[in-house]
Structure formats: C-alpha cells, structure tokens
Design a protein around this motif. Structure first.
Motif, PDB file in Angstrom:
ATOM      1  N   TYR A 153       0.856  -1.185   0.000  1.00  0.00           N
ATOM      2  CA  TYR A 153       0.000   0.000   0.000  1.00  0.00           C
ATOM      3  C   TYR A 153       0.890   1.232   0.000  1.00  0.00           C
ATOM      4  CZ  TYR A 153       0.867  -0.083   5.060  1.00  0.00           C
ATOM      5  OH  TYR A 153       1.467  -0.103   6.293  1.00  0.00           O
ATOM      6  N   THR A 154       0.293   2.360  -0.311  1.00  0.00           N
ATOM      7  CA  THR A 154       1.042   3.617  -0.304  1.00  0.00           C
ATOM      8  C   THR A 154       0.646   4.416   0.928  1.00  0.00           C
ATOM      9  OG1 THR A 154      -0.631   4.626  -1.731  1.00  0.00           O
ATOM     10  CG2 THR A 154       1.332   3.784  -2.804  1.00  0.00           C
ATOM     11  N   GLU A 155       1.600   5.155   1.433  1.00  0.00           N
ATOM     12  CA  GLU A 155       1.375   5.915   2.666  1.00  0.00           C
ATOM     13  C   GLU A 155       1.967   7.314   2.513  1.00  0.00           C
ATOM     14  OE1 GLU A 155       3.534   4.914   6.540  1.00  0.00           O
ATOM     15  OE2 GLU A 155       1.644   3.805   6.715  1.00  0.00           O
ATOM     16  N   GLU A 156       1.215   8.302   2.964  1.00  0.00           N
ATOM     17  CA  GLU A 156       1.731   9.675   2.978  1.00  0.00           C
ATOM     18  C   GLU A 156       2.922   9.779   3.916  1.00  0.00           C
ATOM     19  OE1 GLU A 156      -0.940  12.672   4.362  1.00  0.00           O
ATOM     20  OE2 GLU A 156      -2.054  12.729   2.488  1.00  0.00           O
ATOM     21  N   VAL A 157       3.896  10.601   3.540  1.00  0.00           N
ATOM     22  CA  VAL A 157       5.016  10.888   4.429  1.00  0.00           C
ATOM     23  C   VAL A 157       4.914  12.358   4.804  1.00  0.00           C
ATOM     24  CG1 VAL A 157       7.529  10.973   4.652  1.00  0.00           C
ATOM     25  CG2 VAL A 157       6.459   9.145   3.314  1.00  0.00           C
ATOM     26  N   ARG A 158       4.879  12.634   6.102  1.00  0.00           N
ATOM     27  CA  ARG A 158       4.735  14.010   6.575  1.00  0.00           C
ATOM     28  C   ARG A 158       5.921  14.406   7.430  1.00  0.00           C
ATOM     29  NH1 ARG A 158       0.157  16.772   6.154  1.00  0.00           N
ATOM     30  NH2 ARG A 158      -1.567  15.769   5.085  1.00  0.00           N
ATOM     31  N   GLU A 159       6.314  15.649   7.295  1.00  0.00           N
ATOM     32  CA  GLU A 159       7.351  16.232   8.157  1.00  0.00           C
ATOM     33  C   GLU A 159       6.826  17.567   8.635  1.00  0.00           C
ATOM     34  OE1 GLU A 159      11.001  16.476   5.962  1.00  0.00           O
ATOM     35  OE2 GLU A 159      11.199  14.290   5.813  1.00  0.00           O
ATOM     36  N   GLY A 160       6.770  17.744   9.942  1.00  0.00           N
ATOM     37  CA  GLY A 160       6.277  18.995  10.507  1.00  0.00           C
ATOM     38  C   GLY A 160       4.869  19.329  10.052  1.00  0.00           C
ATOM     39  N   GLY A 161       4.017  18.307   9.923  1.00  0.00           N
ATOM     40  CA  GLY A 161       2.632  18.530   9.538  1.00  0.00           C
ATOM     41  C   GLY A 161       2.431  18.764   8.047  1.00  0.00           C
ATOM     42  N   ARG A 162       3.495  18.717   7.260  1.00  0.00           N
ATOM     43  CA  ARG A 162       3.416  18.986   5.823  1.00  0.00           C
ATOM     44  C   ARG A 162       3.710  17.697   5.054  1.00  0.00           C
ATOM     45  NH1 ARG A 162       8.091  20.989   2.846  1.00  0.00           N
ATOM     46  NH2 ARG A 162       7.413  21.559   0.765  1.00  0.00           N
ATOM     47  N   ARG A 163       2.879  17.387   4.049  1.00  0.00           N
ATOM     48  CA  ARG A 163       3.130  16.189   3.243  1.00  0.00           C
ATOM     49  C   ARG A 163       4.335  16.447   2.351  1.00  0.00           C
ATOM     50  NH1 ARG A 163      -1.677  14.014  -0.138  1.00  0.00           N
ATOM     51  NH2 ARG A 163      -1.047  15.593  -1.628  1.00  0.00           N
ATOM     52  N   VAL A 164       5.336  15.552   2.447  1.00  0.00           N
ATOM     53  CA  VAL A 164       6.564  15.712   1.665  1.00  0.00           C
ATOM     54  C   VAL A 164       6.727  14.598   0.629  1.00  0.00           C
ATOM     55  CG1 VAL A 164       7.774  16.995   3.462  1.00  0.00           C
ATOM     56  CG2 VAL A 164       7.972  14.493   3.389  1.00  0.00           C
ATOM     57  N   GLY A 165       5.815  13.627   0.645  1.00  0.00           N
ATOM     58  CA  GLY A 165       5.916  12.559  -0.331  1.00  0.00           C
ATOM     59  C   GLY A 165       5.083  11.362   0.037  1.00  0.00           C
ATOM     60  N   PHE A 166       5.384  10.253  -0.659  1.00  0.00           N
ATOM     61  CA  PHE A 166       4.685   8.996  -0.442  1.00  0.00           C
ATOM     62  C   PHE A 166       5.698   7.868  -0.390  1.00  0.00           C
ATOM     63  CE2 PHE A 166       1.690  11.794  -2.509  1.00  0.00           C
ATOM     64  CZ  PHE A 166       0.515  11.585  -1.804  1.00  0.00           C
ATOM     65  N   ASP A 167       5.421   6.881   0.460  1.00  0.00           N
ATOM     66  CA  ASP A 167       6.220   5.666   0.522  1.00  0.00           C
ATOM     67  C   ASP A 167       5.363   4.498   0.050  1.00  0.00           C
ATOM     68  OD1 ASP A 167       8.505   6.833   1.501  1.00  0.00           O
ATOM     69  OD2 ASP A 167       8.318   6.030   3.529  1.00  0.00           O
TER      70      ASP A 167
ATOM     71  N   LEU B 210       8.343   6.209  -2.751  1.00  0.00           N
ATOM     72  CA  LEU B 210       7.624   6.265  -4.020  1.00  0.00           C
ATOM     73  C   LEU B 210       7.861   7.636  -4.648  1.00  0.00           C
ATOM     74  CD1 LEU B 210       5.654   5.310  -6.196  1.00  0.00           C
ATOM     75  CD2 LEU B 210       3.771   5.970  -4.687  1.00  0.00           C
ATOM     76  N   SER B 211       7.763   8.681  -3.825  1.00  0.00           N
ATOM     77  CA  SER B 211       7.998  10.035  -4.341  1.00  0.00           C
ATOM     78  C   SER B 211       8.319  10.980  -3.193  1.00  0.00           C
ATOM     79  CB  SER B 211       6.762  10.541  -5.088  1.00  0.00           C
ATOM     80  OG  SER B 211       5.695  10.729  -4.173  1.00  0.00           O
ATOM     81  N   ARG B 212       8.951  12.080  -3.568  1.00  0.00           N
ATOM     82  CA  ARG B 212       9.237  13.151  -2.617  1.00  0.00           C
ATOM     83  C   ARG B 212       9.083  14.488  -3.338  1.00  0.00           C
ATOM     84  NH1 ARG B 212       8.740   9.580   0.367  1.00  0.00           N
ATOM     85  NH2 ARG B 212       9.980   8.980   2.159  1.00  0.00           N
ATOM     86  N   ILE B 213       8.840  15.532  -2.559  1.00  0.00           N
ATOM     87  CA  ILE B 213       8.796  16.877  -3.128  1.00  0.00           C
ATOM     88  C   ILE B 213      10.180  17.199  -3.663  1.00  0.00           C
ATOM     89  CG2 ILE B 213       8.607  19.331  -2.531  1.00  0.00           C
ATOM     90  CD1 ILE B 213       6.381  18.629  -0.615  1.00  0.00           C
TER      91      ILE B 213
END
Length: 195
Positions: free
Chosen positions: A37-51, A62-65
């Motif tokens: 499955y894919t999961e959002e990756v957040r840093e400091g409350g901000r979405r920075v990508g997906f794993d 999977l992706s990053r800003i």
C-alpha cells in the motif's frame, strides 16, 4: 463473475485505510495476503511525499517533493505535480511481490493487495505488465485502489475499471465507515473463483 475488487474515490477519502482493515479481517479469517500500500510521508505537519509499504513492513520511497538540489542523478525524472517519483525504489520493492504472488503462504485462498494503480506507479512499464499479468492470472483475487477519473484518462486505470471480472466500489465520506463488510463479502465470493 468478479474475481477482483477495486476501490475508487477522491484522494484522502480513506481507500488505503479500508484496504488495511480488509487485510486485517482477511488474515484473521485464514486468507493469505501479500502486496503493498502507499502511505503519505509528513514532516512537521506537511506532506513531503509517499512511501510504498509492503504488508510485511518493508518500506521504500515512491515520491518526494522536489528539493531543488536535483534529484534525478542523471536519470530521466518523472514528476506528478510537485512530486518526483523514485522509480528504482518503487520497482525494487513492489515488483518482487508480483513474482511471489502465486506462493502466498502456500494457501489456496490468496488476496493480492495493489494500493494503488495511479499516475506515479504507471511510470513503471514493468509494474503495468505485472498488474495485467496478475489480473489475468487465476491464482489469486486482487484488492486494489484506483483514482477517480480526472483530466486525461490513465490507460491501465480505465482498463481495470472496465474489466468484466472487476467489481469497483466508490468510497465516499458518507459510506467509508459502512462499506467494509460489502467489500469483504465480495472478496470472499471472488476467492471462490480463484484456483
């Protein structure tokens, strides 16, 4: 005569959460599950990508800003909006799962999880081929997610949506807390049609 179940709906509506709940219910009823499955990756409350995360807990990008420092390392860069897709990371984690799909726990009752078939994943032609082969195989039922149609149609997504052996459930804020049992019932019917 459905053999596979796919969930669709707007981003953030809870498709992945439903897939995870379905996995828990399937495992507790003795069904073998494999996939990712894919999961959002957040840093400091901000979405920075997906794993991408396998059901056994392995995780990869999977992706990053885009960080401005140039992420491409000499490779062709694939982007979706502000995200740069890490194709080698995705393929090294997801593709081996497809090769093992016929041998989940040695059980004859298997569900393969594909969350999701979306723009980022579709940059991988190997992934596209693996999904098609798995859909056509009779060794397992698939539980997956696809995005709602928006803008230019995505070839494989529309192919999945229009297959006669696929049951598509539309997840909404109104039904996301009540639809799980319907999904599980349909999956149990699908499992009876796999060999």
């Amino acid at each position: 005569m459905s053999k596979h179940v796919f969930l669709t709906g707007p981003p953030g509506v809870g498709k992945t959460t439903l897939v995870q709940k379905a996995c828990e219910a399937l495992v507790s009823s003795g069904v073998g599950v494999e996939g990712f499955y894919t999961e959002e990756v957040r840093e400091g409350g901000r979405r920075v990508g997906f794993d991408v995360v396998t059901l056994t807990g392995k995780r990869g990008h999977l992706s990053r800003i885009r960080d401005g420092a140039g992420v491409s390392h000499g490779r062709r860069e694939h982007t979706v909006g502000q995200y740069v897709v890490d194709l080698p990371s995705f393929e090294s984690l997801a593709l081996p799962l497809f090769r093992n799909v016929g041998s989940v726990d040695g059980s004859s009752r298997k569900v393969f999880i594909i969350d999701e078939i979306g723009k980022m994943e579709l940059f991988s032609q190997s992934f596209v081929r693996a999904v098609r082969e798995t859909l056509d195989s009779s060794s397992c039922a698939i539980l997956g997610t696809i995005p709602t149609p928006k803008g230019k149609p995505l070839g494989l997504v529309e192919e999945v949506r229009s297959r006669r052996d696929v049951e598509v459930f539309t997840v909404s804020k109104e039904n996301r807390n009540t639809i799980l049992q319907d999904i599980l019932t349909t999956l149990q019917e699908c499992l009876k049609r796999t060999t």
